[in-house]
Enzyme design. Structure first.
Site, mmCIF file in Angstrom:
data_model
loop_
_atom_site.group_PDB
_atom_site.id
_atom_site.type_symbol
_atom_site.label_atom_id
_atom_site.label_comp_id
_atom_site.label_asym_id
_atom_site.label_seq_id
_atom_site.Cartn_x
_atom_site.Cartn_y
_atom_site.Cartn_z
ATOM 1 N N CYS A 33 10.219 1.517 2.071
ATOM 2 C CA CYS A 33 11.108 0.407 2.408
ATOM 3 C C CYS A 33 12.561 0.857 2.482
ATOM 4 O O CYS A 33 13.366 0.235 3.159
ATOM 5 C CB CYS A 33 10.964 -0.691 1.370
ATOM 6 N N GLU B 191 14.314 -4.832 -9.586
ATOM 7 C CA GLU B 191 13.317 -4.149 -10.406
ATOM 8 C C GLU B 191 13.950 -2.859 -10.903
ATOM 9 O O GLU B 191 14.722 -2.228 -10.183
ATOM 10 C CB GLU B 191 12.070 -3.843 -9.575
ATOM 11 N N GLU C 3 10.814 -8.072 -3.194
ATOM 12 C CA GLU C 3 11.302 -6.758 -2.737
ATOM 13 C C GLU C 3 10.747 -6.577 -1.338
ATOM 14 O O GLU C 3 9.561 -6.278 -1.169
ATOM 15 C CB GLU C 3 10.787 -5.648 -3.666
ATOM 16 N N LEU C 4 11.603 -6.756 -0.312
ATOM 17 C CA LEU C 4 11.079 -6.884 1.051
ATOM 18 C C LEU C 4 11.487 -5.724 1.960
ATOM 19 O O LEU C 4 11.857 -4.661 1.483
ATOM 20 C CB LEU C 4 11.529 -8.235 1.615
ATOM 21 N N LYS D 137 -2.391 -8.296 -7.794
ATOM 22 C CA LYS D 137 -3.176 -8.246 -6.549
ATOM 23 C C LYS D 137 -2.613 -7.110 -5.699
ATOM 24 O O LYS D 137 -1.574 -7.237 -5.075
ATOM 25 C CB LYS D 137 -3.089 -9.571 -5.780
ATOM 26 N N GLY E 260 6.663 -6.331 -0.355
ATOM 27 C CA GLY E 260 5.975 -6.256 0.927
ATOM 28 C C GLY E 260 6.915 -6.653 2.040
ATOM 29 O O GLY E 260 8.138 -6.526 1.912
ATOM 30 N N TRP F 234 0.812 -1.222 0.000
ATOM 31 C CA TRP F 234 0.000 0.000 0.000
ATOM 32 C C TRP F 234 0.843 1.270 0.000
ATOM 33 O O TRP F 234 0.320 2.353 -0.183
ATOM 34 C CB TRP F 234 -0.927 0.008 1.231
ATOM 35 N N ASN F 235 2.156 1.157 0.258
ATOM 36 C CA ASN F 235 2.896 2.416 0.464
ATOM 37 C C ASN F 235 3.191 3.170 -0.836
ATOM 38 O O ASN F 235 3.341 4.384 -0.835
ATOM 39 C CB ASN F 235 4.158 2.193 1.302
HETATM 40 P P1 NAP Z 1 2.604 -6.891 3.569
HETATM 41 O O1 NAP Z 1 1.709 -7.000 4.747
HETATM 42 O O2 NAP Z 1 3.626 -7.954 3.376
HETATM 43 O O3 NAP Z 1 1.648 -6.772 2.305
HETATM 44 C C1 NAP Z 1 2.124 -6.658 1.005
HETATM 45 C C2 NAP Z 1 1.169 -7.352 0.063
HETATM 46 O O4 NAP Z 1 1.084 -8.730 0.410
HETATM 47 C C3 NAP Z 1 -0.252 -6.818 0.102
HETATM 48 O O5 NAP Z 1 -0.821 -6.940 -1.169
HETATM 49 C C4 NAP Z 1 -0.918 -7.766 1.076
HETATM 50 O O6 NAP Z 1 -2.311 -7.873 0.846
HETATM 51 C C5 NAP Z 1 -0.256 -9.076 0.737
HETATM 52 N N1 NAP Z 1 -0.221 -10.027 1.853
HETATM 53 C C6 NAP Z 1 -0.281 -9.782 3.188
HETATM 54 N N2 NAP Z 1 -0.233 -10.937 3.882
HETATM 55 C C7 NAP Z 1 -0.146 -11.931 2.968
HETATM 56 C C8 NAP Z 1 -0.064 -13.365 3.071
HETATM 57 N N3 NAP Z 1 -0.033 -13.985 4.249
HETATM 58 N N4 NAP Z 1 0.016 -14.069 1.918
HETATM 59 C C9 NAP Z 1 0.023 -13.438 0.734
HETATM 60 N N5 NAP Z 1 -0.071 -12.108 0.570
HETATM 61 C C10 NAP Z 1 -0.135 -11.353 1.680
HETATM 62 O O7 NAP Z 1 3.405 -5.531 3.555
HETATM 63 P P2 NAP Z 1 2.823 -4.075 3.721
HETATM 64 O O8 NAP Z 1 2.638 -3.783 5.148
HETATM 65 O O9 NAP Z 1 1.671 -3.859 2.791
HETATM 66 O O10 NAP Z 1 4.027 -3.217 3.105
HETATM 67 C C11 NAP Z 1 5.052 -2.762 3.891
HETATM 68 C C12 NAP Z 1 6.289 -3.636 3.733
HETATM 69 O O11 NAP Z 1 6.663 -3.653 2.357
HETATM 70 C C13 NAP Z 1 7.466 -3.071 4.472
HETATM 71 O O12 NAP Z 1 8.170 -4.119 5.095
HETATM 72 C C14 NAP Z 1 8.289 -2.445 3.363
HETATM 73 O O13 NAP Z 1 9.662 -2.328 3.667
HETATM 74 C C15 NAP Z 1 8.044 -3.372 2.225
HETATM 75 N N6 NAP Z 1 8.307 -2.714 0.933
HETATM 76 C C16 NAP Z 1 9.402 -3.112 0.227
HETATM 77 C C17 NAP Z 1 9.697 -2.477 -0.982
HETATM 78 C C18 NAP Z 1 10.906 -2.874 -1.773
HETATM 79 O O14 NAP Z 1 10.987 -2.474 -2.931
HETATM 80 N N7 NAP Z 1 11.826 -3.636 -1.221
HETATM 81 C C19 NAP Z 1 8.869 -1.459 -1.460
HETATM 82 C C20 NAP Z 1 7.755 -1.091 -0.706
HETATM 83 C C21 NAP Z 1 7.485 -1.744 0.491
HETATM 84 P P3 NAP Z 1 -3.393 -7.252 1.854
HETATM 85 O O15 NAP Z 1 -3.049 -5.848 2.035
HETATM 86 O O16 NAP Z 1 -4.644 -7.426 1.082
HETATM 87 O O17 NAP Z 1 -3.319 -8.083 3.088
#
Ligand code: NAP
Length: 479
Positions: free
Chosen positions: A282, A459, A248-249, A173, A226, A149-150
């Site tokens: 991130c 990416e 990308e975590l 998704k 995520g 979402w960010n």
């Molecule tokens: P997240 O909870 O891991 O969610 C990311 C995506 O995965 C969303 O679409 C979410 O869907 C889905 N998701 C959540 N739980 C899941 C599961 N158990 N199985 C499959 N899919 C699942 O992360 P977030 O809180 O949205 O994003 C923040 C994180 O992303 C931070 O750790 C940040 O550092 C990281 N990030 C990394 C990068 C990079 O390029 N490295 C860029 C941006 C963000 P729902 O929302 O529908 O649950």
């Protein structure tokens, strides 16, 4: 109430017996739209459509795929204000940042459209005159893209730009908190004439949808952005069908300021890196380490700049810090602050939730904490909010050891002017991205991604397309 549909096989669909998802404006707490939640059957339909679209899409000349991507990017730029306002309404970031995101989001499509024409293969000298040898670049097939979402727009085009350029149809998704920017993109892809099935979008229960996508043999690639925790889970699931994986975590970025740095620039760099998107990126600085001789000066300058940051609804002119995405995010920042202070850290500025008339309770004051213990939560975890902890160090060796002492390895930053030091530190940091005297390194033409538990794959750059192709060796007998 506005109703925004899913996009499957070239059609906008609202077919579900499940309760719709409510999209909330985090700045004001009001519901702004409803989106249907996909059933497993709809996910299967999306995959089937993408699978049917694969062969004709991959067979199109690269120039034609590129032209469609360029048309979509042009439409995004024409609708910049509309898309940016939507993004701020569902995600909360200040409008200026949302405009920046839509621009880079369009740029991911443009850059990959150009690169589609340069997916060159190789000819290989044969060992006999009776053969000719070639290495061909082939698209991997249907790709699933799961995004956070960010960055509700750019995290999508950073995946589907290279996927579509390489010839791979996609099923996207987006995060449940921010599906509207994703659906707005689907409207654009539909309008410019992408063939049915080439781009599809499902929204809904993430674990169920991801499980369905990962179990399906027709899906050949998963690209996820995520949290590290979810990324690891997806990687395990992807192993069963041996899918290609890009992850990308999370990050836990160190920001080092050395005594030869331009201090004014370094402190402005901390503000830019840490407080963009209210600290919800991130790659944002999560730990500040300052060389002892300049620590007092940095603390003073930084506290002044942090205190001057304007917090509010991102749609209001001049606002620099918007709300956090939800109540849990606010609670996490507060937990990190309270834990740091309870264990001996000194609160310099901020440290509280902000209550503002007419706005939600999801705002947190930009915060600086000095010297929390090395075992504090903030020293060990990504905060994902407007809090920066600061420590001092004496030597380069100590700074590098502190910076690298984490399982994460996404981005790191440092400010220094001695060129020999700049090279030593840049080479010593165990990170996928290093910003040396640069707090905002992301560009479409460079490889973005982490090492260690921050992920696998890249990416952006030509490396971004590699993730969607495989090498096919063709041995041609001519004897
Ligand atoms: P997240 O909870 O891991 O969610 C990311 C995506 O995965 C969303 O679409 C979410 O869907 C889905 N998701 C959540 N739980 C899941 C599961 N158990 N199985 C499959 N899919 C699942 O992360 P977030 O809180 O949205 O994003 C923040 C994180 O992303 C931070 O750790 C940040 O550092 C990281 N990030 C990394 C990068 C990079 O390029 N490295 C860029 C941006 C963000 P729902 O929302 O529908 O649950």
């Amino acid at each position: 109430m506005e109703r925004w549909p899913l996009y499957i096989d070239g059609a906008f669909v609202w077919e579900t017996d499940r309760p719709a998802l409510e999209v909330v404006n985090p700045a004001r707490g009001d519901v702004i739209a409803e989106v249907p939640t996909a059933t497993p059957d709809l996910v299967d339909r999306a995959v089937a459509a993408a699978d049917r679209a694969f062969a004709p899409w991959a067979a199109k000349p690269a120039r034609e795929r590129a032209e469609l991507l360029l048309r979509a990017a042009r439409l995004m730029r024409d609708r910049l204000d509309e898309l940016a306002t939507l993004l701020t309404r569902e995600q909360g970031k200040p409008l200026a940042e949302a405009r920046g995101e839509i621009q880079i989001s369009a740029e991911y499509l443009e850059w990959n459209a150009e690169e589609a024409k340069r997916l060159y293969g190789e000819t290989i000298p044969a060992s006999t005159s009776q053969k000719r040898l070639f290495a061909l670049r082939q698209p991997v097939g249907v790709a699933a893209a799961i995004t956070p979402w960010n960055f509700p727009s750019s995290m999508i085009t950073r995946k589907i730009g290279p996927a579509l350029a390489a010839g791979c149809p996609v099923v996207v998704k987006p995060a449940s908190a921010t599906p509207l920017s994703a659906i707005a993109l689907m409207k654009i892809f539909d309008e410019v004439g992408f063939p049915p099935g080439v781009v599809n979008l499902v929204v809904g229960p993430s674990r169920e949808i991801a499980g369905r996508l990962l179990a399906d043999r027709r899906v050949r690639k998963i690209s996820f952005t995520g949290s590290t925790e979810v990324g690891k889970e997806l990687m395990r699931q992807a192993a069963d069908t041996m899918k290609r994986v890009s992850l990308e975590l999370g990050g836990h970025a160190p920001f080092l300021i050395f005594d030869d740095a331009d201090l004014e620039a370094a402190v402005s760099g901390v503000i830019a890196s840490k407080f963009r998107n209210a600290g919800q990126t991130c790659i944002c600085a999560n730990r500040l380490y300052v060389q002892r001789g300049v620590a007092d000066a940095v603390e003073e300058l930084l506290a002044k700049k942090i205190a001057a940051l304007r917090v509010g609804d991102g749609l209001e002119p001049g606002v620099e810090i918007g709300p956090l995405i939800d109540e849990q995010a606010v609670a996490k920042v507060d937990r990190h602050v309270q834990d740091a202070v309870a264990h001996g850290g000194k609160l310099v500025v901020g440290g509280t939730r902000l209550e503002m008339p007419g706005l939600s309770r999801q705002f947190y004051a930009p915060t600086l904490v000095l010297d929390p213990p090395k075992t504090a939560l903030v020293a060990e975890e990504e905060t994902f909010g407007p809090l920066i902890p600061m420590w001092t160090f004496d030597t380069e060796e100590e700074a590098l050891a502190l910076a690298n002492n984490t399982p994460y390895g996404l981005a790191a930053y440092f400010y220094a002017t001695d060129v020999r030091r700049v090279v030593r530190i840049a080479e010593g940091l165990e990170y996928g991205i290093v910003g040396a005297n640069d707090p905002v390194p992301t560009v479409v033409q460079a490889p973005f991604g982490g090492v260690k538990e921050s992920g696998v794959g890249r990416e952006g750059g030509h490396q971004g397309l590699d993730e969607y192709t495989y090498w096919k060796f063709l041995s041609l007998g001519i004897g």
